[in-house]
Design an enzyme around this catalytic site. Structure first.
Site, short mmCIF file in Angstrom:
data_model
loop_
_atom_site.label_atom_id
_atom_site.label_comp_id
_atom_site.label_asym_id
_atom_site.label_seq_id
_atom_site.Cartn_x
_atom_site.Cartn_y
_atom_site.Cartn_z
N GLY A 185 15.17 6.40 7.94
CA GLY A 185 15.37 7.06 6.59
C GLY A 185 16.88 7.81 6.58
N SER A 186 16.77 8.88 5.57
CA SER A 186 17.83 9.81 5.29
C SER A 186 18.59 10.60 6.42
CB SER A 186 17.54 10.59 4.16
OG SER A 186 17.28 9.70 2.88
N VAL A 187 17.86 10.67 7.44
CA VAL A 187 18.58 11.12 8.69
C VAL A 187 19.85 10.41 9.16
CG1 VAL A 187 18.28 12.08 11.01
CG2 VAL A 187 16.33 12.37 9.54
#
Length: 570
Positions: free
Chosen positions: A288-290
């Site tokens: 995801g957004s990491v």
């Protein structure tokens, strides 16, 4: 004559040829004959043991115990003196001996703890069958997936040590550090008390109880891990209290790149160790957004974002109106703090048009693909400390890296992106160190029984290229804004005693349960911001979008680390 020669042949086989490995079951006849005419109490298996960074035992305890042999029930012995010295009731002592069928430590699962004075007083009585000794007692192993499991499977033994005739009772490493350090840990022989008995179990008087220990006094070895026993206990307690059933956390010391605590759930099944033995902290999962941290690093270096440039964060990466998250018009750093998908989808497209391999190159520079664990030559052998560490990926082999739609989804950590929590923690540690990449250690050294060092594992840099100090500094600022921005996705961490910098992530898994789509929820960060000491990743895997938040675990673990540090300083 034929029958006689056949019997002689069988006798030769039993006595001379196959005496240590009889039949397909590899029975040691010599050992079996000894077992038949002796009473034995094992004090220590002889296999090497694990300790935390401060020398505290992990998974075992040295217990000063009162050991009694069952033949005492047929003897006249000064039981009253023994009971007085041990501080117990004589009737309880005699009752325990009368019930015994084999040598035992008084107290059973809750052994009697003796002082040094009590042990000396009991042993000074010199009673056959009565001893005060230190016995190694197994306890629940912390960080059980990291430490690993053992097996007695003959096939495994033959695979690892084809030229050694290991006892059927000998254990070898199956997973984790037990497997990675098996050659160091392998038993040189157990320590035990041995007493010879007659055919009905009575004592053969004139033959003393013997203390048998390995011929080499330097064994068993001690594996000194990098774990902190207190922090590990706190991490496991928090993970279970917050009901993280599939996920866990990993805490790194930034200066030394050492694992201080690691929790992987589900836990190892007691009856079937194969269930739950996989270490989720070393296994890849959708990030995801990491992953936007990687896109941000590349965008900074390639100067893709112009001063004053803003992005329309009311729309999705596909250009449709975002019905769930209308963030308005945001600049680059605000987009990162609020996790705007459109911004990082567009930047990923631009980067892949410049060079299709840019995303992989920067993922490698930030250590989220490729190995993170310590590896190197030790005594002409290659040691990899972290067992079965997966290496993550950005693209599948056949994915078209220049496809704009696929590039946009990759830019927000979806599509093919898979990363281990270990690698995510190492990325945060690399940024906090100003761009310096290092191997992650779980073991600092191995010592002999007397404390002298067998081998020490130095801090080592990774071979891959690193980001520049300037890029690291910019990322540090952006990661901090995730927490301090009013609408930042990490604003829940604003009140912590340690200032936190980090990045959240929620990844679609493509899996469903009870009609709900399942997500991986992450928070990866480091602290304190101005003087970084720890990198921490917390992850909850395959949970519904409306439950299973990971922020409470990260929040509470930072508090535990702060309390631990304050107590240590006091």
């Amino acid at each position: 004559m034929i029958l006689l020669f056949a019997l002689i042949g069988r006798l030769v086989q039993i006595q001379l040829v196959s005496s240590e490995s009889f039949t397909k079951h590899h029975i040691n006849l010599i050992q079996s004959s000894v077992n038949q005419r002796t009473q034995v109490l094992s004090i220590d298996s002889g296999r090497g043991k694990f300790y935390d960074r401060n020398g505290e035992p992990l998974g075992h305890e040295e217990v000063p115990a009162l050991v009694l042999f069952p033949f005492l029930k047929g003897m006249d012995w000064p039981s009253k003196k023994v009971a007085q010295a041990a501080g117990i009731s004589e009737s309880d002592l005699l009752s325990a001996v009368n019930k015994a069928q084999k040598p035992f430590a008084y107290g059973g699962k809750t052994p009697l703890y003796l002082t040094d004075t009590q042990m000396d007083e009991i042993n000074s009585l010199k009673i056959p069958g009565v001893f005060a000794i230190s016995q190694s007692v197994a306890k629940k192993m912390p960080a059980e997936q990291l430490i690993g499991t053992l097996t007695k499977w003959e096939s495994r033994k033959k695979q690892l040590y084809p030229r050694q005739n290991l006892s059927p009772e000998a254990h070898v490493g199956n997973t984790g550090l037990q497997a990675a350090f098996d050659e160091f840990l392998l038993s040189e022989g157990e320590s035990k008390l041995v007493f010879h008995v007659d055919g009905i179990g009575g004592p053969l008087f004139g033959v003393d109880v013997k203390y048998v220990e390995p011929a080499n006094p330097l064994y068993p070895v001690r594996v000194i891990t990098t774990l902190d026993k207190e922090l590990q206990a706190a991490a496991e307690d928090l993970t279970d209290k917050l009901q993280i059933h599939n996920g866990g956390l990993l805490l790194l010391n930034i200066e030394t790149s050492e694992i201080r605590a690691l929790v992987s759930r589900p836990a190892i099944h007691k009856k079937n160790p194969n269930i739950g033995s996989e270490n989720n902290m070393f296994s890849q999962a959708k990030l995801g957004s990491v992953f936007k941290t990687v896109i941000a690093a590349a965008a900074i270096d390639y100067q893709l974002v112009k001063p004053g440039q803003v992005f329309d964060c009311n729309v999705t990466i596909n250009g449709a109106i975002d019905e769930k998250r209308r963030l308005g018009t945001l600049d680059f750093e605000e987009s990162f703090a609020q996790s705007c998908n459109r911004t990082f989808g567009d930047l990923a497209i631009q980067l892949t048009q410049i060079n299709p391999d840019i995303l992989e190159n920067y993922a490698r520079k930030l250590n989220i693909i490729g190995p993170s664990g310590w590896q190197g030559q030790v005594f002409h052998s290659e040691i990899k400390q972290l067992f079965n560490e997966e290496q993550g990926k950005v693209w599948d082999q056949n994915t078209d890296k220049k496809d704009k739609r696929l590039a946009a989804h990759t830019g927000i950590g979806q599509q093919d992106v898979q990363v281990t929590p270990l690698a995510a923690a190492n990325m945060m540690a690399t940024i906090a160190r100003g761009g310096e990449s290092r191997m992650v250690k779980a073991v600092s050294k191995v010592t002999f029984k007397n404390g002298s060092t067998v081998v020490e594992f130095p801090n080592k840099k990774l071979d891959s290229d690193s980001i520049s100090p300037y890029t690291a500094m910019k990322l540090q600022t952006m990661l901090r804004k995730v927490v301090i921005e009013e609408k930042g996705t990490g604003r829940v961490f604003q009140g912590l005693p340690y200032e936190v910098a980090g990045k959240s992530g929620t990844a679609q898994t493509g899996k469903m349960k009870d009609g709900k789509e399942l997500y991986n929820k992450w928070f990866a960060g480091y602290f304190p911001y101005k003087n970084p000491r720890y990198a921490l990743v917390a992850v909850n895997l395959e949970v519904p979008e409306d439950s299973g938040g990971i922020n409470p675990l990260f929040h509470k673990m930072v508090m535990e680390v702060y309390r631990h540090d304050q107590n240590k300083n006091d």
